[in-house]
Design an enzyme around this catalytic site. Structure first.
Site, PDB file in Angstrom:
ATOM      1  N   SER A 241       0.837  -1.194   0.000  1.00 12.83           N
ATOM      2  CA  SER A 241       0.000   0.000   0.000  1.00 12.83           C
ATOM      3  C   SER A 241       0.873   1.246   0.000  1.00 12.83           C
ATOM      4  O   SER A 241       1.842   1.346   0.764  1.00 12.83           O
ATOM      5  CB  SER A 241      -0.902  -0.036   1.239  1.00 12.83           C
ATOM      6  N   LYS A 242       0.527   2.183  -0.874  1.00 10.30           N
ATOM      7  CA  LYS A 242       1.314   3.413  -0.991  1.00 10.30           C
ATOM      8  C   LYS A 242       1.348   4.159   0.331  1.00 10.30           C
ATOM      9  O   LYS A 242       2.308   4.839   0.646  1.00 10.30           O
ATOM     10  CB  LYS A 242       0.677   4.332  -2.037  1.00 10.30           C
ATOM     11  N   ARG A 243       0.254   4.058   1.082  1.00 14.93           N
ATOM     12  CA  ARG A 243       0.170   4.816   2.320  1.00 14.93           C
ATOM     13  C   ARG A 243       0.872   4.115   3.471  1.00 14.93           C
ATOM     14  O   ARG A 243       1.564   4.737   4.257  1.00 14.93           O
ATOM     15  CB  ARG A 243      -1.291   5.077   2.680  1.00 14.93           C
TER      16      ARG A 243
END
Ligand code: GLU
Length: 482
Positions: A241-243
């Site tokens: 996940s990018k976050r």
């Protein structure tokens, strides 16, 4: 060159992702082992989400990893007229039709339908084009499109599971699936090696590619072979996940991962070398890599394993290469590139390059990343010992600690100044207090370095010099009594 032509086509909508780096590497390896051409095309048509620094970040990340491209960078935003021309040709030949439906109208009509998606309402209505109409692709009602994928084999997509998708929005924007296929076609890409997330759009692109071959007649371009690389997952086996996950290649560079180690690790994400050894130099990767051997199971992006591998690469460097590699972290003022999120803990005046060259071999054995170096050697350069309060309380601020330091202060004043003699002296003074070496060494280490971990103590003291060490022992005793 007559070998394969491959490309990566990243969109500059965020930091250069480790998944894109893996895709770039697999394309690069494939091109390099078959006298092919590796092309960089930056798909920068989403003006709202693009940023210049992300666009530049693609190029600097590829440079850092040594994944040089043979053609490009091409910017998709400069190729818009090709996309429009292709859309017009598809429209003129009946592959696209104008649709005036609004989202609300469609939703209203398909309420309760078993099949989601557009219902083909405008398909045969001959709607006149205007600034309110989009262009949709007429997906055949029946039959299938088979994607020949080097990794997944033949993947069959039934046409009735695809709606007539939008190709050109009412504002005139040509959407990704067509723009991407048009550019791949005009760049005569022979193999499309990319992430698995793009597999579902592939049949659309195959349909449009074949349609373009038909309408642009003379210049039939063979469909590329596809190879969709397995997804990268985190420890919980969820898609990165990018976050939540550290996915920016830049942040690994900032932390002090070596590009060769990073490339080696990326190569293992979905592929494995022939032997048992996972440390594989780049030339061997080029020689052994086979696209058809790439697995289709998700690949765990394991930061711990990456760090471990990086440590091995660091230890394999020559001392000179290690010192050179450490420069951006220890003497950023002498380096063209410097890590963006950290500064050296000392000033240019405090830093002593000759001393660092002497201590470098002590830390080379101990760090997993170059970014760990400054904290490990800061006690050599800072005027004030950088005390870790917890370590100080535990090792010095008690009777035993103070007694050790008192004895060390006396002994070290006259002992021969070398690591072996300091070792011997520490052992002896411990014995007089009934302490094992580990225990007698701990307060001395903390007094001299500020913490309980770090490079070998006796070598460090030898390098620091008698006067500085005595001064630090005295300083720690004063601090303990304060
Ligand atoms: N620009 C798209 C992306 O970054 C397409 C990539 C491709 O086709 O390889 O997801």
């Amino acid at each position: 060159m007559s070998g394969p032509r491959v490309r990566i086509a990243p969109s500059p909508t965020g930091y250069f992702h480790v998944g894109t780096a893996r895709t770039a590497l697999f394309n690069w390896l494939f091109a390099h082992q078959s006298e092919g051409t590796f092309i960089l095309r930056i798909e920068d048509t989403d003006v709202e989400r693009n940023r210049d620094e992300w666009r530049d970040g693609i190029i600097s990340a590829l440079n850092w990893l040594g994944l040089n491209f043979d053609e490009g960078p091409f910017y998709q935003s400069e190729l818009l007229s090709d996309h429009v021309a292709a859309a017009e040709a598809l429209f003129a030949n009946g592959y696209l039709y104008a649709c005036e439906c609004t989202r609300e109208q469609i939703d209203e009509r398909i309420k309760g339908h078993a099949k989601p998606g557009y219902d083909g309402y405008c398909r045969d209505r001959n709607v006149a084009r205007s600034e309110l109409t989009a262009l949709r692709f007429r997906v055949p009602d029946e039959g299938t499109t088979v994607v020949h994928d080097v990794i997944r084999g033949e993947v069959t997509f039934a046409h009735d599971s695809y709606e007539d998708f939008i190709v050109v929005k009412s504002n005139g924007n040509v959407l990704y699936p067509l723009a991407n296929a048009v550019d791949d076609r005009s760049m005569t890409i022979t193999h499309i090696i990319r992430g698995e997330d793009l597999l579902p759009t592939t049949p659309k692109q195959v349909l449009m590619w074949e349609a373009l071959n038909h309408c642009l007649g003379v210049e039939t371009v063979a469909l590329p072979r596809y190879a969709h690389l397995p997804m990268l997952v985190n420890e919980q086996r969820k898609k990165l996940s990018k976050r939540k996950d550290p996915v920016a290649v830049e942040s690994y560079r900032d932390q002090g991962f070596l590009p060769e180690a990073f490339v080696n690790y990326l190569a293992l994400l979905g592929w494995s070398p022939r032997g048992d050894e996972e440390i594989v130099p780049r030339a061997t990767l080029v020689e052994q890599f086979r696209l058809e051997d790439v697995s289709h199971s998700p690949a765990f992006f394991d930061v711990k394993k990456l760090s471990h591998m990086n440590g091995e690469y660091i230890r394999a460097l020559s001392l000179e290469a290690f010192i050179e590699a450490a420069t951006p972290w220890v003497a950023p003022w002498s380096s063209d590139w410097r890590p963006s999120d950290r500064e050296a803990p000392w000033t240019r005046e405090q830093f002593d390059p000759a001393l660092f060259n002497h201590v470098a071999h002590l830390v080379q054995e101990r760090v997993a990343t170059l970014g760990e170096i400054p904290a490990m050697v800061s006690f050599f350069f800072l005027d004030e010992v950088p005390f870790d309060d917890e370590a100080f309380a535990k090792t010095i601020a008690n009777d035993t600690g103070k007694r050790v330091l008192g004895l060390a202060f006396d002994d070290f004043a006259t002992v021969d100044w070398n690591a072996a003699a300091l070792h011997e002296s520490t052992l002896r003074l411990g014995e007089t207090l009934g302490l094992a070496l580990r225990k007698s060494q701990a307060p001395i280490r903390c007094a001299v370095t500020g913490t309980s971990v770090g490079p070998p103590l006796f070598e460090s003291m030898e390098l620091l010099g008698r006067e500085a060490v005595l001064e630090r022992l005295r300083g720690a005793l004063v601090r303990a009594d304060a």
